[in-house]
Every structure is written in C-alpha cells, then in structure tokens.
Design a protein around this motif. Structure first.
Motif, mmCIF file in Angstrom:
data_model
loop_
_atom_site.group_PDB
_atom_site.id
_atom_site.type_symbol
_atom_site.label_atom_id
_atom_site.label_comp_id
_atom_site.label_asym_id
_atom_site.label_seq_id
_atom_site.Cartn_x
_atom_site.Cartn_y
_atom_site.Cartn_z
ATOM 1 N N SER A 1 0.798 -1.228 0.000
ATOM 2 C CA SER A 1 0.000 0.000 0.000
ATOM 3 C C SER A 1 0.831 1.278 0.000
ATOM 4 N N VAL A 2 2.130 1.159 0.287
ATOM 5 C CA VAL A 2 2.927 2.358 0.551
ATOM 6 C C VAL A 2 3.034 3.273 -0.657
ATOM 7 N N ARG A 3 3.419 2.729 -1.838
ATOM 8 C CA ARG A 3 3.712 3.595 -2.967
ATOM 9 C C ARG A 3 2.470 4.313 -3.478
ATOM 10 N N ALA A 4 1.344 3.606 -3.554
ATOM 11 C CA ALA A 4 0.110 4.241 -4.036
ATOM 12 C C ALA A 4 -0.316 5.377 -3.119
ATOM 13 N N ILE A 5 -0.199 5.161 -1.811
ATOM 14 C CA ILE A 5 -0.586 6.207 -0.866
ATOM 15 C C ILE A 5 0.346 7.398 -0.976
ATOM 16 N N MET A 6 1.642 7.147 -1.171
ATOM 17 C CA MET A 6 2.602 8.242 -1.302
ATOM 18 C C MET A 6 2.324 9.049 -2.563
ATOM 19 N N GLN B 1 -0.593 9.519 -3.974
ATOM 20 C CA GLN B 1 -1.776 10.325 -3.703
ATOM 21 C C GLN B 1 -1.432 11.512 -2.801
ATOM 22 N N GLU B 2 -0.519 11.294 -1.862
ATOM 23 C CA GLU B 2 -0.112 12.389 -0.989
ATOM 24 C C GLU B 2 0.611 13.476 -1.786
ATOM 25 N N MET B 3 1.465 13.088 -2.731
ATOM 26 C CA MET B 3 2.148 14.060 -3.584
ATOM 27 C C MET B 3 1.147 14.863 -4.413
ATOM 28 N N ALA B 4 0.122 14.177 -4.930
ATOM 29 C CA ALA B 4 -0.905 14.877 -5.705
ATOM 30 C C ALA B 4 -1.614 15.910 -4.831
ATOM 31 N N GLY B 5 -1.871 15.553 -3.576
ATOM 32 C CA GLY B 5 -2.505 16.498 -2.662
ATOM 33 C C GLY B 5 -1.623 17.698 -2.378
ATOM 34 N N LEU B 6 -0.314 17.469 -2.216
ATOM 35 C CA LEU B 6 0.616 18.583 -2.007
ATOM 36 C C LEU B 6 0.648 19.506 -3.223
ATOM 37 N N ALA C 1 -7.994 19.743 -0.239
ATOM 38 C CA ALA C 1 -6.614 19.322 -0.499
ATOM 39 C C ALA C 1 -5.878 19.014 0.802
ATOM 40 N N VAL C 2 -6.033 19.893 1.798
ATOM 41 C CA VAL C 2 -5.345 19.693 3.076
ATOM 42 C C VAL C 2 -5.827 18.417 3.758
ATOM 43 N N ARG C 3 -7.135 18.193 3.720
ATOM 44 C CA ARG C 3 -7.677 16.987 4.357
ATOM 45 C C ARG C 3 -7.194 15.712 3.664
ATOM 46 N N GLU C 4 -7.090 15.776 2.328
ATOM 47 C CA GLU C 4 -6.596 14.609 1.599
ATOM 48 C C GLU C 4 -5.142 14.314 1.972
ATOM 49 N N VAL C 5 -4.312 15.368 2.044
ATOM 50 C CA VAL C 5 -2.914 15.178 2.436
ATOM 51 C C VAL C 5 -2.836 14.654 3.864
ATOM 52 N N GLU C 6 -3.669 15.208 4.738
ATOM 53 C CA GLU C 6 -3.684 14.761 6.138
ATOM 54 C C GLU C 6 -4.051 13.281 6.229
ATOM 55 N N LYS C 7 -5.072 12.903 5.455
ATOM 56 C CA LYS C 7 -5.521 11.507 5.493
ATOM 57 C C LYS C 7 -4.429 10.566 4.984
ATOM 58 N N ARG C 8 -3.791 10.959 3.864
ATOM 59 C CA ARG C 8 -2.733 10.114 3.320
ATOM 60 C C ARG C 8 -1.530 10.058 4.256
ATOM 61 N N ALA C 9 -1.194 11.203 4.854
ATOM 62 C CA ALA C 9 -0.057 11.241 5.783
ATOM 63 C C ALA C 9 -0.321 10.349 6.996
ATOM 64 N N ASN C 10 -1.546 10.404 7.511
ATOM 65 C CA ASN C 10 -1.890 9.549 8.651
ATOM 66 C C ASN C 10 -1.793 8.073 8.275
ATOM 67 N N ARG C 11 -2.228 7.755 7.063
ATOM 68 C CA ARG C 11 -2.151 6.368 6.615
ATOM 69 C C ARG C 11 -0.700 5.922 6.479
ATOM 70 N N MET C 12 0.164 6.833 5.956
ATOM 71 C CA MET C 12 1.579 6.503 5.835
ATOM 72 C C MET C 12 2.209 6.276 7.202
ATOM 73 N N VAL C 13 1.844 7.111 8.167
ATOM 74 C CA VAL C 13 2.365 6.941 9.529
ATOM 75 C C VAL C 13 1.939 5.587 10.089
ATOM 76 N N VAL D 1 10.111 0.186 3.318
ATOM 77 C CA VAL D 1 8.987 1.118 3.391
ATOM 78 C C VAL D 1 9.445 2.523 3.002
ATOM 79 N N ILE D 2 10.600 2.935 3.555
ATOM 80 C CA ILE D 2 11.119 4.285 3.265
ATOM 81 C C ILE D 2 11.486 4.406 1.796
ATOM 82 N N ILE D 3 12.134 3.372 1.247
ATOM 83 C CA ILE D 3 12.523 3.421 -0.169
ATOM 84 C C ILE D 3 11.289 3.479 -1.057
ATOM 85 N N GLU D 4 10.284 2.669 -0.746
ATOM 86 C CA GLU D 4 9.058 2.670 -1.548
ATOM 87 C C GLU D 4 8.379 4.040 -1.516
ATOM 88 N N SER D 5 8.355 4.662 -0.340
ATOM 89 C CA SER D 5 7.728 5.982 -0.246
ATOM 90 C C SER D 5 8.545 7.045 -0.977
#
Length: 599
Positions: free
Chosen positions: A197-202, A204-209, A242-254, A316-320
């Motif tokens: 799940s890591v790369r897809a979520i990352m 989406q987070e970039m798109a939100g940024l 946009a902020v909420r989407e980034v927040e949601k993706r960031a929380n999922r990454m954490v 995980v870090i490399i994938e992100s």
C-alpha cells in the motif's frame, strides 16, 4: 470517452522502480564516491564496535565474578572505554560525511531540474502547471537523498551491525541463536503485506501537495479576481479538501510505517521469552553456559533489535521515496521542446530586416494558427499588425522571438535562418515589450539592468526618461533602489508597463517587438509613451501589435491579420483607399471619419 488518469498514476506506470533506483545510485555514487567510501569505512567501524561492545558484556560479567584479578578488571574497563570512544568518533564521521554528500546531492539535483526547465521552450510551460514543477523541484531531490541515505546506512551500517551481533550470539550461544532466527522470516512476511500500500498512498499524498501549492499560487496571483467575484469560500473549500486529503494520506503513511515497530516488538518479545525459558533448562544435553556468555548473548540479541527494525523499515522508506524519484526523472527526461542547433552560428550584424517565408504553425495538430504567411518587415521601418483577436498576431511575434519553431517555412533576420542561429545571438538582436508585463522581485534598477547588465546608471536613467518612467521612479521611497515586490506588485499597471518599455529602450536592439505595449496606460501616459516610442523606433525595425488603430497610424506599413493569414498589407492611405477589411475596422474605431496620421 475514458477519463484521463491523474499525473501521479501515469507517473507510476512509466519506468520500472528498480531501474530508476539503480540509475540514481550510479549517478550519485560516481560523483561522491570518496565521501561515501569514507562514510562506509566509518560505518564499518560503528558496526564492529557495536558487536564488540556486546561481546565485552560477557567479559564484564565474568570479570565481576573474579574481582581479585585486578589486571583483567583493568583491561576490560579500558577496553570498554576505548570501544565506546571509537564508536562515537566513527558515528560522528559517518553522520557528517553522509550529511555533506546528501546535501550536495539535493543541491545538484535541484539545479539539474531547474536548468532543465530553463532549457525548455515556452511550449513546455504551456503543458506543465507551475505547481507541479515546484513540487518536483522541491520534493523529488529530497526523496532522492532519503532513498540514498537509507540504502547506504541500511546495507552498510545496519546490516554489518546485525551480522556482527548475530556472530556474537552464535559464538556465545549457538542453540539459542538458532531459536532467535525465527524472528526474521516472521517479520518479513508481515512487512510484505505493508509494502503493497505504501507507494500508491505516497503518490496520492504528492498529488494532494501539488493541489495545495496550486491553490496558494492561484490565490496569490489572482487575488483581485478572488476578491472581485467573492471567491473566498470556493478557494477555502478547495484548500480544505486538499489539506484533508494530504492529512488523510499522511496519517495512513504513519500507520503503515509505524506498523513495522509493533510487529517486530511482538515477535521479538516472544523470542526473548522463549530464550529465557530455554536458557534455564538443559536441552539435548546442552549446558546454558557461563553467566557472562548468556549475558553477552542476551545483550547482542537486544542490541540487534534496533538495526533489524531499521532494516525492516528500509523497504517502506525506499518505496515511499520512489514516487519523488520518479517525479524527478520524469522532469529530467522530458524531451526538449526547443533545441539549439548543434551547428548553430552567431547571427551576423545587419540592419535588422525580418522576413517570414511560407510559415505554417499550430500549437496542436488540430488547430492551425498561422497559415502560409509570407511577409517582409523592412529594416528600420515600423510595421503594425492589426486585426481581430485570435488571428495569429502574437504568434507571429513568438515565431520571430523563436519561442516556437514553425511547422514549415522559415523566419529570417537579415537573410539568416534563425533556426540555425545561437539563442544568445538571436535574443541580443531583439527587444520585446508584451501586454502582460513581467517584473522581478528586485529593485527598479535591477529590473531595468536585466536588459543590459553592463549599462551605466546614467544610461538606465536616460532609458527611464525616454519611457516617461523617471518621474514616478524618483517619487518612490528609495528611487531606483526601491524594491517593487513580486511582479512589480507595489506599482500600478501603467508604471509597470513604462518600466517594461524602459527596459526595451535600454536593450538597444536593432529589432523591437511591441505586443499591445500601451494597453495598460491611461490616455495621458499613452500620449507620452507614444512620443517615446516614436523616438526609439527611429532607424529600428519595429513590429507592433495594436488593437487601437490610433497608436499605429504613423506606421510605415500595416498588415491586417485574420485567421492566420495576412489579408491586406500597405500604408494607411493605401489600405483606406482599397476599402477592405482595414477600412471597415478603421471606420468602426473612428466613427466612419478619416483619422489624421500623426495624431
């Protein structure tokens, strides 16, 4: 019609991750190999000293059981002190060397990205949003550094440390070490579930940024429109989404990154419990060993937990980071939209005659903007391009500037094809004033000197006087040294336009292109600037676009441009006598009356 995929999803499908990662490593290690080799040497020392400290724990315990052996106590104490001092120095050297190499990589990659952007033609910026470019330049280089640091420290320091500690474990307690190896396969199985799940979520987070950057840019540059149309709630809604989407993706990454820690904690806890129980009994005739051996084993096992945890999270870090790395190479590998001819030559000096030969051009394959234009713009004369909006007038100037290349046909300056000329020599021949004035966030003096960096202060002031800008500049708080803000935000539209004209005056180029240069001026300023333009266009090849015919009635020649073609061409008197399209436009603007040339 199928919906176009988001750019982040398209990016993930372009290049294999492993090949990109290998490319990044080869590029970075080749240039910074000495720093990395020194850092690797320091990491080997850290790994060795860590393993030694675990082994020494057994010596400490056994030494405490024989306090009467003073020499052994002294040697063990001195050994422990030296090991930890050695480890501290090596860790410091590793951290400093890695940081310097990493910081240099970030700086170099950001400059490579920016230089690649500078080399692109205008068409590149028409198809790439500024928010996406900003995200790629700022975030992707950091992602590259993060991946490199993770790989180097993981495969060298952490892996060697783990190997050293496992060696100590097997040396002290072979049977218990075999039991502890159950931890590795169990942890890897759980980790593979997380990585999916890591790369897809990352991505989406970039798109939100990117969306956040876009909203901020649009709010800043379009502040007047936002206020005039009451768009604050709409912009706030976009930003909130946009902020909420980034927040949601960031929380999922954490959550995903943090999941590796309890996973290892639980498995390691079970392993330790098993080891404690097994160490207390005699299994298969195996004695548990001396207290020192057992303590050394347990210490090595516990110390192995941290490098094992970092190694488990390394993927995980490399994938992100791979999303950012792909963004970086996506920009670096984009084909050039405007390329200087490898055999380009300097344009020879000449009077500045411009000629278009059967020029065709389209911004895309479906819509032609220029259709077979052949025209001469005589040296030292003023030619005006008039006609309805969208007819191709500005495109003709863009082709002369070589912001675009014709699909077919040629653009010549003094008989020389500009496609075969160096960019520098071409730009030096042309001064340009557009209807969308752009000024840099610097002083008035700096903005004017961009046209000719070697100009003296007196020459700058003279150019400002010709453009009727000197008077208002003198009234600014610091005169010519006044900071004018982003795109001259502290100035009025007319003041910005006059600075742009002064910049063109200072250029002293044989060709002057004016695209609605007086569009932002009031009637009084327009009269002043028209007088100034009359002075600076003497003996200069001038091509001017104007919708108000009153500004070009003194032109030597007028071209009526419509639908990408020059339909009429001649002097004002000739075109009026012909009674064609120019005459109709003239009658609309002047109420059917005859305009006086020179007015």
């Amino acid at each position: 019609m199928t919906q176009k995929k988001p750019w982040t999803e398209r990016l993930l499908e372009t290049l294999p991750a492993d090949r990109l990662l290998l490319r990044l490593l080869l590029e970075s290690f080749h240039e910074h190999r000495w720093k990395y080799l020194a850092a690797v040497g320091a990491m080997i020392m850290v790994a060795a000293s860590t393993a030694l400290s675990a082994w020494m724990m057994g010596e400490i315990i056994d030494t405490l059981n024989t306090p009467e052996d003073r020499r052994r106590v002294l040697m063990v104490g001195l050994g422990v002190a030296l090991i930890f001092a050695f480890k501290g120095i090596a860790f410091y050297a590793q951290a400093v060397l890695m940081a310097r190499a990493g910081n240099r990589i970030v700086a170099q990659k950001q400059m490579q990205l920016y230089q690649r952007m500078l080399m692109q033609g205008v068409a590149f910026f028409n198809t790439n949003e500024s928010s996406d470019l900003l995200l790629k330049v700022t975030q992707s280089a950091q992602a590259a550094r993060r991946a490199i640091d993770t790989i180097v420290t993981g495969f060298i320091r952490d892996l060697l440390t783990l190997i050293g500690l496992v060696a100590v474990m097997f040396y002290q307690q072979p049977f218990l070490s075999m039991v502890s190896l159950i931890v590795g396969p169990a942890a890897l199985f759980g980790l593979q579930k997380i990585l999916k799940s890591v790369r897809a979520i990352m991505a989406q987070e970039m798109a939100g940024l990117g969306e956040i950057i876009k909203v901020v840019q649009e709010t800043s540059t379009g502040a007047r429109v936002v206020k005039a149309f009451g768009l604050e709630p709409r912009m706030a809604g976009r930003m909130n989404t946009a902020v909420r989407e980034v927040e949601k993706r960031a929380n999922r990454m954490v959550q995903l990154e943090a999941a590796t820690m309890p996973l290892l904690d639980v498995i390691t806890g079970l392993a330790i419990a098993s080891i404690v129980i097994l160490s207390a009994v005699n299994i298969f005739g195996q004695a548990p060993g001396t207290p020192g051996q057992l303590m050394s084993f347990v210490t090595a096992f516990l110390m192995a937990y941290e490098p094992a945890k970092r190694l488990s999270r390394m993927r995980v870090i490399i994938e992100s980071s791979m999303v950012g790395i792909k963004m970086m190479y996506d920009l670096l590998d984009q084909p050039m939209t405007m390329v200087e001819d490898p055999a380009a030559v300097q344009l020879k000096d000449g009077p500045g005659a411009v000629r278009l030969e059967d020029v065709h051009f389209a911004y895309n394959e479906q819509t032609a903007v220029v259709n077979g234009v052949t025209a001469d713009f005589p040296a030292g004369k003023t030619t005006a391009l008039v006609g309805p909006s969208g007819g191709g007038k500005s495109t003709l100037l863009n082709l002369i500037l070589r912001l675009y290349d014709p699909d077919t046909g040629r653009v010549l300056i003094d008989g020389q094809d500009i496609a075969k000329a160096t960019f520098a020599s071409l730009r030096s021949k042309i001064a340009f004033v557009g209807q969308d004035t752009f000024l840099f966030s610097a002083t008035v003096m700096d903005n004017l000197r961009l046209a000719r960096p070697d100009a003296t202060e007196d020459e700058v002031i003279e150019a400002a006087k010709i453009a009727h800008a000197h008077e208002f500049i003198e009234k600014l708080p610091n005169g010519y040294q006044t900071q004018i803000g982003e795109n001259g935000s502290f100035l009025s539209g007319g003041q910005r336009q006059r600075l742009s004209i002064a910049r063109a005056v200072l250029r002293r180029a044989p060709i002057l292109l004016l695209d609605e240069a007086t569009s932002a001026l009031d009637s009084h300023s327009e009269v002043l600037v028209r007088d100034a333009l009359a002075r600076i266009t003497e003996g200069v090849t001038t091509i001017v676009i104007a919708h108000r015919l009153s500004t070009v009635m003194n032109a030597d020649c007028i071209c009526y441009v419509e639908a990408g073609q020059i339909l009429e061409q001649g002097s004002v008197e000739e075109l009026l006598a012909r009674g064609g399209r120019f005459k109709a436009l003239h009658d609309v603007q002047f109420g059917g009356g005859q305009a006086m040339t020179g007015s």
